[in-house]
Design an enzyme around this catalytic site. Sequence first.
Site, PDB file in Angstrom:
ATOM      1  N   HIS A  19       0.860  -1.166   0.000  1.00  0.00           N
ATOM      2  CA  HIS A  19       0.000   0.000   0.000  1.00  0.00           C
ATOM      3  C   HIS A  19       0.904   1.225   0.000  1.00  0.00           C
ATOM      4  O   HIS A  19       1.809   1.336   0.826  1.00  0.00           O
ATOM      5  CB  HIS A  19      -0.916   0.022   1.221  1.00  0.00           C
ATOM      6  CG  HIS A  19      -2.001   1.045   1.123  1.00  0.00           C
ATOM      7  ND1 HIS A  19      -1.749   2.388   1.288  1.00  0.00           N
ATOM      8  CD2 HIS A  19      -3.324   0.939   0.853  1.00  0.00           C
ATOM      9  CE1 HIS A  19      -2.867   3.070   1.127  1.00  0.00           C
ATOM     10  NE2 HIS A  19      -3.839   2.210   0.862  1.00  0.00           N
ATOM     11  N   ASP A  20       0.676   2.140  -0.939  1.00  0.00           N
ATOM     12  CA  ASP A  20       1.628   3.239  -1.108  1.00  0.00           C
ATOM     13  C   ASP A  20       1.797   4.065   0.161  1.00  0.00           C
ATOM     14  O   ASP A  20       2.903   4.525   0.474  1.00  0.00           O
ATOM     15  CB  ASP A  20       1.245   4.125  -2.298  1.00  0.00           C
ATOM     16  CG  ASP A  20      -0.158   4.699  -2.204  1.00  0.00           C
ATOM     17  OD1 ASP A  20      -0.956   4.206  -1.382  1.00  0.00           O
ATOM     18  OD2 ASP A  20      -0.477   5.628  -2.968  1.00  0.00           O
ATOM     19  N   THR A  21       0.725   4.251   0.919  1.00  0.00           N
ATOM     20  CA  THR A  21       0.845   5.034   2.143  1.00  0.00           C
ATOM     21  C   THR A  21       1.658   4.300   3.198  1.00  0.00           C
ATOM     22  O   THR A  21       2.376   4.920   3.990  1.00  0.00           O
ATOM     23  CB  THR A  21      -0.541   5.405   2.704  1.00  0.00           C
ATOM     24  OG1 THR A  21      -1.329   5.982   1.665  1.00  0.00           O
ATOM     25  CG2 THR A  21      -0.418   6.400   3.846  1.00  0.00           C
ATOM     26  N   THR A  44      -2.266  14.285  -4.672  1.00  0.00           N
ATOM     27  CA  THR A  44      -3.611  14.605  -5.152  1.00  0.00           C
ATOM     28  C   THR A  44      -4.617  14.474  -4.007  1.00  0.00           C
ATOM     29  O   THR A  44      -5.534  15.277  -3.874  1.00  0.00           O
ATOM     30  CB  THR A  44      -3.987  13.671  -6.307  1.00  0.00           C
ATOM     31  OG1 THR A  44      -3.028  13.815  -7.354  1.00  0.00           O
ATOM     32  CG2 THR A  44      -5.363  14.003  -6.848  1.00  0.00           C
ATOM     33  N   ASN A  63      -8.688   9.826   5.261  1.00  0.00           N
ATOM     34  CA  ASN A  63      -8.480  10.492   3.976  1.00  0.00           C
ATOM     35  C   ASN A  63      -8.987  11.925   4.052  1.00  0.00           C
ATOM     36  O   ASN A  63     -10.092  12.177   4.557  1.00  0.00           O
ATOM     37  CB  ASN A  63      -9.234   9.762   2.865  1.00  0.00           C
ATOM     38  CG  ASN A  63      -8.543   8.484   2.442  1.00  0.00           C
ATOM     39  OD1 ASN A  63      -7.906   7.815   3.253  1.00  0.00           O
ATOM     40  ND2 ASN A  63      -8.667   8.134   1.182  1.00  0.00           N
ATOM     41  N   GLY A  84       4.263  14.980  -2.635  1.00  0.00           N
ATOM     42  CA  GLY A  84       4.378  16.161  -3.479  1.00  0.00           C
ATOM     43  C   GLY A  84       4.047  17.452  -2.779  1.00  0.00           C
ATOM     44  O   GLY A  84       4.617  18.511  -3.091  1.00  0.00           O
TER      45      GLY A  84
END
Length: 337
Positions: free
Chosen positions: A84-86, A107, A144, A254
């Site tokens: 999972h990227d997080t 994003t 989120n 980012g």
Amino acid sequence: MIPDLITYWLTGKIGVEITNASTTQLFDVRARTWARDVIERAGLPVRIFPDLHPPGTQISALVEGVRNQPGVSAGTVVTAAGSHDTASAVAAVPARGENFAYISCGTWSLVGLELDQPVLSEAGRIANFTNEAGVDGKIRYLRNVMGLWLLQDSLRTWELAGQSVDLRALIAAAAELPPLTRVIDPDRAEFLPPGDMPSRIASACTRTGQSSPRTPAETVRCILDSLAVAYRRAVRQAAELAGRQVDVIHLVGGGAQNDLLCQLTADACGVPVLAGPVEATALGNVLVQARALGAVDGDLDAMRSLVSRTQRIVRYEPRGDDGAWALAESRVYAGSS
């Protein structure tokens, strides 16, 4: 799960990495196994759920069809990262101790705490926090929150209209504007679809009795102020629900490149913000694999220390009026839990 499908194509081995499995709502976050009772009550066959493995597991060598491709080393072994990227991003947060919050901002934003045990309270459920598995048995207790999607779609709208857009100049102009002139709830469903975001932001301001932004810089300031207010709310709710003090916020991804957003987050939350690394997900992935292969040593703290020593981290100290941020938060989320 997609990462496990790719692993299967590479190795021929079937399994599921835990950090991603924990997002399925079919995972027992306490036992770190499949929740058989939930699976059975959902009418699903338990037999289709593969074995689970943690980040850092060496899965297998490559299958012959992949191993024989040009440029592929015959000795390559596939190692599971935090798929999972997080999970990988949080593994690369350069934190010391436990009293920190993190914001993984791109994003979208993931805002939360790293815990040793899940928080399974009704209040946490109502506040929409989730307990997801992290690296080395940790829990990512998070929610989120909207991210830079509002800014991205606004830039696209202006460019399609033929306006010359310089993001750095826009952010610099926004930084010169008075704070908290306009704030909106960035998580409202109306902001999810693409298409003329500035008009939707203007409509939200008008609907809530505020003047609508007249210039792109005013729109950008509204977006960044509103994100900072949303971060403040999420960080403070997470800390209260988990009974954890937050002394610093690590902002990775980012969004760490956006100086104004980082400063506003420090102002809104009333604690320092350490911004960076930008490529936290990639670094966390590499570190977990490197440790599994013996290229780096140590626990999660040691890996984070390596990140801190080798990556550019920028510190932002809180400034301004906490009362103004509290008032803005109450205005935006009046009546919300």
